[in-house]
Design an enzyme around this catalytic site. Structure first.
Site, PDB file in Angstrom:
ATOM      1  N   GLU A 153      83.909  65.947 -30.827  1.00 39.77           N
ATOM      2  CA  GLU A 153      85.055  65.133 -31.037  1.00 39.77           C
ATOM      3  C   GLU A 153      85.593  65.667 -32.612  1.00 39.77           C
ATOM      4  O   GLU A 153      86.136  65.138 -33.288  1.00 39.77           O
ATOM      5  CB  GLU A 153      84.873  63.557 -31.318  1.00 39.77           C
ATOM      6  CG  GLU A 153      86.268  63.128 -30.856  1.00 39.77           C
ATOM      7  CD  GLU A 153      85.806  61.264 -30.692  1.00 39.77           C
ATOM      8  OE1 GLU A 153      86.956  60.744 -30.525  1.00 39.77           O
ATOM      9  OE2 GLU A 153      84.832  61.014 -30.909  1.00 39.77           O
ATOM     10  N   ASP A 165      76.995  63.863 -28.041  1.00 37.55           N
ATOM     11  CA  ASP A 165      77.265  62.571 -27.782  1.00 37.55           C
ATOM     12  C   ASP A 165      77.376  62.389 -26.562  1.00 37.55           C
ATOM     13  O   ASP A 165      78.304  62.879 -25.812  1.00 37.55           O
ATOM     14  CB  ASP A 165      78.752  62.331 -28.586  1.00 37.55           C
ATOM     15  CG  ASP A 165      79.124  60.974 -28.023  1.00 37.55           C
ATOM     16  OD1 ASP A 165      78.617  60.164 -27.255  1.00 37.55           O
ATOM     17  OD2 ASP A 165      80.376  60.607 -28.579  1.00 37.55           O
ATOM     18  N   ASN A 222      77.463  59.654 -24.609  1.00 34.88           N
ATOM     19  CA  ASN A 222      78.026  58.489 -24.118  1.00 34.88           C
ATOM     20  C   ASN A 222      77.384  57.801 -23.036  1.00 34.88           C
ATOM     21  O   ASN A 222      78.034  57.088 -22.375  1.00 34.88           O
ATOM     22  CB  ASN A 222      79.453  58.834 -23.606  1.00 34.88           C
ATOM     23  CG  ASN A 222      80.563  58.731 -24.408  1.00 34.88           C
ATOM     24  OD1 ASN A 222      80.595  57.612 -25.076  1.00 34.88           O
ATOM     25  ND2 ASN A 222      81.449  59.550 -24.814  1.00 34.88           N
ATOM     26  N   ASP A 249      73.762  59.332 -28.916  1.00 33.87           N
ATOM     27  CA  ASP A 249      73.537  60.914 -29.449  1.00 33.87           C
ATOM     28  C   ASP A 249      72.103  61.406 -29.422  1.00 33.87           C
ATOM     29  O   ASP A 249      71.213  60.704 -29.776  1.00 33.87           O
ATOM     30  CB  ASP A 249      74.161  60.977 -30.841  1.00 33.87           C
ATOM     31  CG  ASP A 249      75.575  60.562 -30.888  1.00 33.87           C
ATOM     32  OD1 ASP A 249      76.483  61.437 -30.940  1.00 33.87           O
ATOM     33  OD2 ASP A 249      75.771  59.438 -31.342  1.00 33.87           O
ATOM     34  N   HIS A 283      79.746  57.593 -35.789  1.00 31.23           N
ATOM     35  CA  HIS A 283      78.344  58.058 -35.296  1.00 31.23           C
ATOM     36  C   HIS A 283      77.831  58.684 -36.679  1.00 31.23           C
ATOM     37  O   HIS A 283      78.354  59.305 -37.738  1.00 31.23           O
ATOM     38  CB  HIS A 283      78.757  59.243 -34.579  1.00 31.23           C
ATOM     39  CG  HIS A 283      79.363  58.842 -33.120  1.00 31.23           C
ATOM     40  ND1 HIS A 283      78.532  59.051 -31.937  1.00 31.23           N
ATOM     41  CD2 HIS A 283      80.592  58.409 -32.675  1.00 31.23           C
ATOM     42  CE1 HIS A 283      79.396  58.665 -31.038  1.00 31.23           C
ATOM     43  NE2 HIS A 283      80.604  58.720 -31.350  1.00 31.23           N
TER      44      HIS A 283
END
Length: 251
Positions: free
Chosen positions: A35, A144, A146, A216, A242
């Protein structure tokens, strides 16, 4: 070899929140970011000693991954598989002598699980890609992802069941991946420890209360597990919703 993975929720924002100070203190050999939310030319910062590789989404300010590495990889590739997986900057693969490193920002299933069908296709195609790499040399897969795999991987499993990141379908895909010859390094070293999370909502003072999710990961090929010397969650590090996760490999 010390590796870090961190969803920075916007690299430019993280740079203003102590990112470089953390890197200097941790001094990892490799940093995988998710991200990043930028184009490569917007990555203006001083980090001597690291080679930089960015994969940006077609849509500006969205998604994106990066690998910052002290050792120049043998090769670097971006994205994988069919065209549907090649527009959001979600995968970078770096080849090292002893393993492939795959930095991943897994698509979110979104509210109402409206993107779950795509997520399921992504999981199947990515697992096939990881297994193909694993046929050549071991794999370190991080990012990540998710998904909170088990009930102990989030604070409130009962009220979150079938929410994005904790649907039965997403959790099952993680199980299938691990059953295909891969190891969740944090669970491998720490067993069923609870209350260790890597993401907290910005709402309701979730981080202050440690109401979080472990989404993560560092996941490695089975034959690398004996090389895992440390796997941890740097939950004392701020700068994003995070925190970084950490892996030390003897390679």
């Amino acid at each position: 070899m010390k590796l870090v993975s961190w969803n920075v929720n916007g690299l430019r924002a993280a740079l203003g929140k102590g990112f470089l100070d953390y890197v200097a203190a941790e001094d990892p050999d490799v940093i995988c970011l998710q991200e990043t939310k930028l184009q490569p030319e917007q990555a203006v910062f001083d980090l001597p000693g690291y080679h930089r590789y960015f994969n940006s989404a077609d849509k500006k300010g969205y998604s994106g991954t990066a690998i910052l590495t002290k050792t120049e990889p043998l090769s670097v590739t971006y994205d994988f598989g069919d065209d549907m997986h090649r527009h959001e900057g979600r995968i970078i693969t770096a080849e090292y002598p002893a393993f492939y490193l795959v930095c991943c920002y897994t698509p979110n299933s979104q509210d109402g699980l409206k993107r779950l069908p795509y997520r399921m296709q992504w999981e199947d195609d990515l697992r096939a890609y990881l297994r193909e790499l694993d046929g050549k040399k071991p794999v370190v897969y991080c990012g990540d992802l998710n998904v909170a795999h088990r009930e102990i991987d989030l604070k409130n499993p009962k009220t979150n069941r079938q929410n994005p990141g904790f649907s039965d379908q997403e959790r099952e895909k993680m199980s299938v991946l691990l059953d295909a010859g891969f190891v969740d390094t944090f669970r491998y070293l720490h067993g069923d420890v609870t209350d260790r999370y890597s993401w907290w909502s910005y709402r309701f003072h979730a981080r202050d209360k440690n109401v979080g999710w472990r989404i993560d990961y560092f996941i490695v090929s089975q034959r690398l597990k004996d090389k895992v010397k440390a796997a941890d969650i740097r939950d004392n590090i701020f700068g994003s919703d995070h925190c970084p996760v950490y892996l030390e490999l003897e390679v």
